[in-house]
Design a protein around this motif. Structure first.
Motif, PDB file in Angstrom:
ATOM      1  N   GLU A 165      35.755   5.696  38.346  1.00  0.00           N
ATOM      2  CA  GLU A 165      37.012   6.385  38.024  1.00  0.00           C
ATOM      3  C   GLU A 165      37.142   6.630  36.522  1.00  0.00           C
ATOM      4  OE1 GLU A 165      39.996   3.910  39.654  1.00  0.00           O
ATOM      5  OE2 GLU A 165      39.650   4.535  41.747  1.00  0.00           O
ATOM      6  N   GLN A 166      36.771   5.627  35.736  1.00  0.00           N
ATOM      7  CA  GLN A 166      36.836   5.800  34.279  1.00  0.00           C
ATOM      8  C   GLN A 166      35.903   6.917  33.805  1.00  0.00           C
ATOM      9  OE1 GLN A 166      35.972   1.962  32.641  1.00  0.00           O
ATOM     10  NE2 GLN A 166      37.992   1.109  33.153  1.00  0.00           N
ATOM     11  N   LYS A 169      37.448  10.221  34.692  1.00  0.00           N
ATOM     12  CA  LYS A 169      38.537  10.550  33.767  1.00  0.00           C
ATOM     13  C   LYS A 169      37.999  11.041  32.429  1.00  0.00           C
ATOM     14  CE  LYS A 169      42.045   7.432  35.654  1.00  0.00           C
ATOM     15  NZ  LYS A 169      42.837   6.195  35.418  1.00  0.00           N
ATOM     16  N   ARG A 170      36.973  10.366  31.949  1.00  0.00           N
ATOM     17  CA  ARG A 170      36.380  10.789  30.670  1.00  0.00           C
ATOM     18  C   ARG A 170      35.829  12.209  30.765  1.00  0.00           C
ATOM     19  NH1 ARG A 170      32.946   5.279  29.368  1.00  0.00           N
ATOM     20  NH2 ARG A 170      34.734   3.952  28.846  1.00  0.00           N
ATOM     21  N   GLU A 172      36.788  14.566  32.845  1.00  0.00           N
ATOM     22  CA  GLU A 172      37.914  15.503  32.920  1.00  0.00           C
ATOM     23  C   GLU A 172      38.529  15.741  31.542  1.00  0.00           C
ATOM     24  OE1 GLU A 172      40.597  13.881  35.724  1.00  0.00           O
ATOM     25  OE2 GLU A 172      39.397  14.427  37.487  1.00  0.00           O
ATOM     26  N   GLU A 173      38.689  14.663  30.783  1.00  0.00           N
ATOM     27  CA  GLU A 173      39.249  14.815  29.438  1.00  0.00           C
ATOM     28  C   GLU A 173      38.338  15.663  28.553  1.00  0.00           C
ATOM     29  OE1 GLU A 173      39.837  10.892  28.047  1.00  0.00           O
ATOM     30  OE2 GLU A 173      41.636  10.526  29.257  1.00  0.00           O
TER      31      GLU A 173
END
Length: 353
Positions: A165-166, A169-170, A172-173
């Motif tokens: 998940e992390q 997220k990275r 996506e950012e």
């Protein structure tokens, strides 16, 4: 023929001069010889050292015992006695090993028989409740181990999910940041284009009043301020990328221009073109506006082509054709006559006519 010698031979039969009354002379001569020879010292003449062979013979009969051998002998013990001492049984002073072993066997058999007799009467062993309690303890320990293993596996799975998940997220950012950068670049380009258009409008409308010029200047200043505010600071890596892109575009433009200048059109024998070439792709944008202006200038060719555009009148009547033919034949005959006359005058025969 005999050989004569100048130097006479040595006479070896000649007697030496010896003192007959000197009895010690012969003994002295022998003493000198003994001194020159390598003899053993006087101390070792009676007691000579032993050889290796003699030493080996003596060691076989009377072996020499070293300290290491003594230590090894001391360490070596009977395994039965050693184990018996560990169990708390000792051999008697005058008891042999075999007797000692038999005594131990007898005691063990007695103990075993006693335990068998107690078991037959139901007096041996532990209570069933105690045994069940022990089994419960063992089962609980096994369950705890299994539960702990399951928990460890679940924790590992949770950690792996969190990491995934992390990472998502990275990513996506990072994608969002890229999109924002692209949008900012587009805005900057649009603003630059607007500024260019405004500058062109200002040049065209330069005759307007000073108030309007002041307002336009204020607008330009505002736009520049907004641009400076909105323009994000690019990193070294991004600047490097932009410079490389600019270089690539410049090289492509230069190569395209060189290709146009150095290009050669190969035309095969008998090939014909009825119209100018049609360009496609990148060249179409360049040559279409140039080809649209073709034919607008007034050149000498236009006037020549216009004169030649008049239709020729063809002779349809046969009489006219025959007259023209006869006229050409007569002109040819007259020309031949004049030529012959000129040749005769040159030779000196004027009466040849």
């Amino acid at each position: 023929m005999a050989m004569h010698r100048r130097i006479p031979k040595k006479n070896r039969k000649k007697l030496k001069s010896v003192d007959p009354f000197n009895n010690k002379a012969n003994a002295a001569r022998f003493q000198d010889k003994n001194k020159s020879s390598n003899q053993a010292p006087a101390n070792l003449k009676d007691e000579q050292p032993l050889t290796k062979a003699m030493m080996n013979m003596m060691s076989t009969n009377n072996p020499i015992v070293t300290k290491e051998d003594l230590k090894k002998k001391k360490k070596q013990k009977n395994a039965v006695l050693k184990q018996a001492e560990e169990l708390g049984m000792k051999k008697g002073k005058f008891e042999t090993v075999t007797r000692f072993v038999k005594r131990i066997e007898g005691t063990l058999h007695r103990k075993i028989n006693d335990q068998i007799a107690i078991a037959k009467h139901g007096l041996a062993g532990r209570k069933q409740a105690d045994i069940d309690a022990d089994y419960k303890i063992l089962e609980d320990a096994e369950k705890r181990k299994k539960d702990q293993e399951k928990r460890e596996i679940e924790n590992k799975i949770k950690e792996a999910k969190k990491k995934r998940e992390q990472e998502a997220k990275r990513r996506e950012e990072a994608d969002r940041a890229k999109e924002q950068r692209k949008a900012d670049k587009r805005k900057l380009k649009e603003e630059k284009e607007k500024e260019k258009e405004e500058s062109m409008d200002e040049e065209e409308n330069s005759d307007d009043s000073d108030d309007e010029d002041g307002q336009k200047k204020k607008k330009v200043q505002k736009v520049e301020e907004e641009k400076n505010k909105k323009a994000p600071k690019l990193s070294k890596k991004e600047r490097r990328k932009e410079t490389l892109k600019a270089r690539k575009t410049d090289e492509q433009k230069r190569k395209a221009g060189e290709a146009i200048m150095n290009s050669r059109e190969v035309i095969e024998f008998g090939e014909r073109y009825d119209a100018p070439p049609t360009f496609g792709g990148h060249l179409k944008k360049k040559f279409e506006p140039l080809m649209a202006k073709a034919g607008q200038k007034t050149l000498l060719l236009h006037s020549m082509l216009q004169k030649g555009s008049q239709k020729t009148e063809y002779l349809n009547d046969t009489t006219k054709i025959q007259e023209e033919r006869q006229r050409v034949i007569d002109a040819y005959r007259n020309m031949k006559k004049q030529k012959n006359i000129a040749n005769n005058y040159g030779r000196g025969n004027p009466s040849s006519e």
